[in-house]
Design a protein around this motif. Structure first.
Motif, mmCIF file in Angstrom:
data_model
loop_
_atom_site.group_PDB
_atom_site.id
_atom_site.type_symbol
_atom_site.label_atom_id
_atom_site.label_comp_id
_atom_site.label_asym_id
_atom_site.label_seq_id
_atom_site.Cartn_x
_atom_site.Cartn_y
_atom_site.Cartn_z
ATOM 1 N N VAL A 55 0.848 -1.181 0.000
ATOM 2 C CA VAL A 55 0.000 0.000 0.000
ATOM 3 C C VAL A 55 0.888 1.236 0.000
ATOM 4 C CG1 VAL A 55 -1.852 1.230 1.176
ATOM 5 C CG2 VAL A 55 -1.765 -1.280 1.261
ATOM 6 N N ILE A 56 0.797 2.005 -1.075
ATOM 7 C CA ILE A 56 1.598 3.230 -1.215
ATOM 8 C C ILE A 56 0.762 4.402 -0.717
ATOM 9 C CG2 ILE A 56 2.849 4.718 -2.814
ATOM 10 C CD1 ILE A 56 3.047 2.282 -4.699
ATOM 11 N N ALA A 57 1.162 4.985 0.398
ATOM 12 C CA ALA A 57 0.395 6.083 0.991
ATOM 13 C C ALA A 57 1.331 6.948 1.817
ATOM 14 C CB ALA A 57 -0.736 5.541 1.853
ATOM 15 N N PHE B 257 3.464 -1.383 3.951
ATOM 16 C CA PHE B 257 3.018 0.000 3.838
ATOM 17 C C PHE B 257 4.244 0.882 3.594
ATOM 18 C CE2 PHE B 257 -0.086 -2.303 6.263
ATOM 19 C CZ PHE B 257 -1.296 -1.831 5.787
ATOM 20 N N VAL B 258 4.239 1.598 2.476
ATOM 21 C CA VAL B 258 5.385 2.425 2.106
ATOM 22 C C VAL B 258 4.915 3.816 1.698
ATOM 23 C CG1 VAL B 258 6.752 0.439 1.346
ATOM 24 C CG2 VAL B 258 5.329 1.657 -0.299
ATOM 25 N N ARG B 259 5.825 4.770 1.835
ATOM 26 C CA ARG B 259 5.574 6.121 1.336
ATOM 27 C C ARG B 259 6.113 6.237 -0.085
ATOM 28 N NH1 ARG B 259 4.154 9.793 5.331
ATOM 29 N NH2 ARG B 259 4.336 9.009 7.467
ATOM 30 N N SER B 260 5.596 7.173 -0.817
ATOM 31 C CA SER B 260 6.004 7.332 -2.219
ATOM 32 C C SER B 260 7.264 8.186 -2.314
ATOM 33 C CB SER B 260 4.865 7.974 -3.026
ATOM 34 O OG SER B 260 4.475 9.214 -2.443
ATOM 35 N N ARG B 261 8.356 7.691 -1.731
ATOM 36 C CA ARG B 261 9.582 8.488 -1.658
ATOM 37 C C ARG B 261 10.523 8.273 -2.829
ATOM 38 N NH1 ARG B 261 10.855 7.784 4.860
ATOM 39 N NH2 ARG B 261 9.268 9.274 5.578
ATOM 40 N N GLY B 262 10.541 7.091 -3.394
ATOM 41 C CA GLY B 262 11.461 6.862 -4.505
ATOM 42 C C GLY B 262 11.545 5.388 -4.850
ATOM 43 N N VAL B 263 11.946 5.123 -6.087
ATOM 44 C CA VAL B 263 11.988 3.763 -6.593
ATOM 45 C C VAL B 263 13.000 2.909 -5.828
ATOM 46 C CG1 VAL B 263 12.564 2.348 -8.595
ATOM 47 C CG2 VAL B 263 11.152 4.401 -8.879
#
Length: 348
Positions: free
Chosen positions: A258-260, A281-287
């Motif tokens: 879940v990208i949030a 659960f991850v943040r949309s910080r970078g590939v």
């Protein structure tokens, strides 16, 4: 032990026999509480709901809402004796104006003694968009005290109150099982259904990455299940794109990611399932950061998460004739957990 064996053992546990079932080890079940199966059986035997008479025919805008309401009306939880009810269902028409809604709640207060006993805390209603609070006392009590059943993902997150409200799981047609799913060790690291022009920078950065399979819609439904089963992780952009296939991902052993950039409080069955051990659960910080997290998860705890997800996937199945622990009955179990409310003494 194989995942098939775990799933088979779980299926035996939910049979409603008179004998007390042997609880599975916590590590083998997706439940937050070790007493879930026993409490579920108590719910089936004892839970009663009274439905107030709607003032007009209810036509819900989403299939999940319609199926839930029809299932509720035809369920063994229904009672015609309001005195034995644990909870009360408030049938709100989707096209109620604030004035009509306030008038309807006011009529329940005037014609029945049950609302004022708890100021609506033992009542629940169905609304995917949610109810906006206005100054009217009836609507304030409805929104503040009553349980709101919304749809996942909630589009108006400000109208959702965590730990009180709950969400219906998505209603989508399950794909057929793959004939020969690819080996996950050699297949894709991740599968993504992106949101098109509204995709996040993170997902856009994965478009040309050979470790990820990205498409806006399933390109071939006949092989869709194979792509899920062959992918280690299934990426979901929370609030941006299609989340209806999260149950499919769990079923075929594709661990949800879940990208949030903010806490996610409206996942289905959050007070029943161990989401923190079933999903990433991850943040949309970078590939690169995303790939690092996924590779660490793959090495350290992937099989455990995958196993829990496969077992939990049965809770995301909607049936026209509900059966134990499917979507409808698990929603009912969440309502059962909320049945204990403070009963205020009425002022004579």
């Amino acid at each position: 032990m194989s995942f098939f064996s775990v799933f088979l053992g779980f299926s035996l546990l939910v049979s409603l026999s008179a004998a007390e079932p042997e609880p599975l080890p916590r590590s083998a079940t997706p439940f937050l509480s070790p007493t879930t199966v026993q409490n579920y059986q108590k719910m089936v035997q004892n839970f009663r709901i009274f439905i107030y008479k709607p003032i007009k025919t209810l036509n819900f805008p989403t299939p999940a809402e319609s199926l839930f309401y029809n299932s509720l009306q035809n369920s063994p939880f229904m009672t015609q004796n309001a005195e034995e009810a644990d909870l009360f269902f408030v049938p709100l028409s989707p096209d109620f104006s604030p004035r009509s809604l306030a008038r309807f709640i006011g009529s329940l207060r005037k014609e029945h003694p049950y609302w004022d006993r708890t100021l609506g805390a033992d009542h629940f209603y169905l609304s995917c968009p949610g109810i906006r609070v206005v100054s009217d006392r009836n609507i304030v009590e409805l929104k503040k005290n009553s349980v709101q059943v919304s749809c996942f993902p909630t589009r108006n997150i400000d109208e959702f109150v965590p730990h009180k409200d709950l969400t219906l799981p998505p209603l989508s047609n399950p794909p057929e099982a793959p004939h020969a799913p690819p080996n996950k060790t050699t297949a894709f690291l991740g599968y993504v259904r992106h949101g098109g022009v509204n995709s996040s920078n993170l997902v856009n950065g994965l478009v040309n990455d050979p470790e990820f399979l990205i498409e806006s819609e399933p390109s071939d439904m006949s092989t869709y299940a194979e792509r899920l089963a062959g992918s280690k992780f299934c990426l979901f952009e929370y609030g941006n794109g299609d989340a209806s296939w999260i149950g499919h991902a769990l079923r075929f052993g594709c661990v949800p990611v879940v990208i949030a950039d903010a806490p996610v409080n409206d996942l289905p069955f959050m007070d029943v399932l161990r989401w923190q051990e079933m999903a990433v659960f991850v943040r949309s910080r970078g590939v690169e950061e995303l790939k690092h997290v996924l590779r660490m998860t793959w090495r350290e705890r992937y099989e455990h998460m995958r196993g829990l997800g496969v077992v939990a996937s049965k809770h995301f199945v909607w049936n026209e004739s509900p059966w134990p622990f499917d979507s409808f009955n698990t929603v009912m179990y969440q309502l059962w957990l909320r049945r204990h409310t403070i009963r205020y003494r009425r002022v004579e």
